[in-house]
Design a protein around this motif. Sequence first.
Motif, short mmCIF file in Angstrom:
data_model
loop_
_atom_site.label_atom_id
_atom_site.label_comp_id
_atom_site.label_asym_id
_atom_site.label_seq_id
_atom_site.Cartn_x
_atom_site.Cartn_y
_atom_site.Cartn_z
N ASN A 1 0.73 -1.09 -0.04
CA ASN A 1 0.04 0.11 -0.01
C ASN A 1 0.86 1.32 0.13
N LEU A 2 1.75 1.20 -0.83
CA LEU A 2 2.62 2.51 -1.05
C LEU A 2 1.78 3.71 -1.75
N PRO A 3 2.27 5.02 -1.45
CA PRO A 3 1.75 5.93 -2.46
C PRO A 3 2.08 5.89 -3.83
N PRO A 4 1.15 6.42 -4.44
CA PRO A 4 1.44 6.25 -6.09
C PRO A 4 2.05 7.46 -6.71
N ASP A 5 2.29 8.64 -5.93
CA ASP A 5 2.81 9.69 -6.62
C ASP A 5 4.29 9.40 -7.19
N GLU A 6 4.22 9.81 -8.33
CA GLU A 6 5.66 9.54 -9.08
C GLU A 6 6.89 10.46 -8.97
N HIS A 7 6.38 12.08 -8.35
CA HIS A 7 7.42 12.62 -8.16
C HIS A 7 8.22 12.33 -6.78
N HIS A 8 9.56 11.82 -6.81
CA HIS A 8 10.31 11.36 -5.85
C HIS A 8 9.76 10.07 -5.46
N THR B 1 13.07 -2.86 3.56
CA THR B 1 13.23 -1.39 3.84
C THR B 1 13.36 -0.42 2.63
N MET B 2 12.79 0.66 2.58
CA MET B 2 12.38 1.46 1.44
C MET B 2 12.45 2.99 1.64
N ASN B 3 12.79 4.05 0.78
CA ASN B 3 12.35 5.30 0.89
C ASN B 3 10.72 5.64 0.64
N ILE B 4 10.37 6.44 0.94
CA ILE B 4 9.02 7.11 0.49
C ILE B 4 9.35 8.73 0.42
N GLY B 5 9.85 9.32 -0.92
CA GLY B 5 10.17 10.64 -1.08
C GLY B 5 8.93 11.27 -0.98
#
Length: 404
Positions: free
Chosen positions: A169-176, A190-194
Amino acid sequence: MIRRSLAFGLAVALAASGVAWAQQQQQQPPPAWAQGRPPEMANSRLAPHPPRLTVTPPEQVPVAALRVPAGFRVELWAHGIPGARMMTLGQNGTVFVGTRVIGRVYAVTDEGGQRRVRTIAERLNQPNGVAFRDGSLYVIAINRVLRYDGIEGRLDDPGTPVELTAAFNLPPDEHHGWKFAAFSPDGRLTMNIGVPCNICEFDRDRYGLIVSFRPDGSDRRIEAKGIRNSVGFDWHPVTRELWATNNGRDWAGNDVPPDTLHRIRRPGEDHGFPFCVGDWNDPAVPRRNCSEFVQPAASLGPHVAALGMRFYTGAMFPEQYRNQIFIARRGSWNREQLIGYDVVVARLDAQGNVTGIEPFLTGLLDQANDRFLGRPVDVLQLRDGSLLVSDEQNGAIYRISRAQ
């Protein structure tokens, strides 16, 4: 008379449509990379450098320009990998390579001293994040999470991956929204969510994070918040503390803010974005006391695009490189004088304090002519202790070894 009326009506209609088109153009938001650009820089020629998305012949890869410290050697290890970015190592020695714009995932194998490159996935949306565990390759393309089981035995026919998107359920935003991904020492993906902007206020429990999950997407945990866009992190081999690079925002000036290196001692720490970078208050958002946030471990230079980083744990390099951090700096675009385009070493003392940042791989920045020859994105240690460096611009991977 009828002809004149028709002509007049057509002219009015065309004029009206022209005005409507002009108004629509004025209402169009600026491209994502231009968000936050001050009005006085509206005519600035600064813009991101598009990557080369075709194969660079090996004789055109700028290996001869590369420089490493005395006692080391650098060579072209693999080529024909357009858009090569983040790397991860399979248990049988396969190097998996993610990309952004070209939408591919590659597998690079060593066959009789020669490297073979296969495309194992394509037409994905920025599949930058690749991580390997227990025989499976995890690919993260913005908010899509795919798992390729038994992949090293199926490189010629990977088959249909297991879809884990809903679970994460990650955000769909493409910018970053492109990801760096790795498994922690305790097995968490583990991951980033910019952040979905250059500079803005946002939901700080959803963006500007480093997060971890169990491999099935359950048990989401915030490891760090207030980190604008980390496209590289690793765990200290002794203390197991998480360390991460971070990209500072654009359009604040040639020399502010810096990209930064962060030491994350415990889950949930707040590192300050969008309010602070170190002791620098961003004037675009409400002022906060920067002392309430965790301070960066080091500054890595303004706009250098510090991305992939790894602690060195091998035996090939001299002892002074053991447990030190190699960092790929892809290079600037939002700065009048180019900077970066190299690999540096962050020197740590016995207490884990950064004592300096030293150049290691140079030669891809032609300062005299203010141009670049390549763009390092990630570093990866092979089992023999040599170090791989991916070059997105040339679709190549270099290998740095200790000269015999």
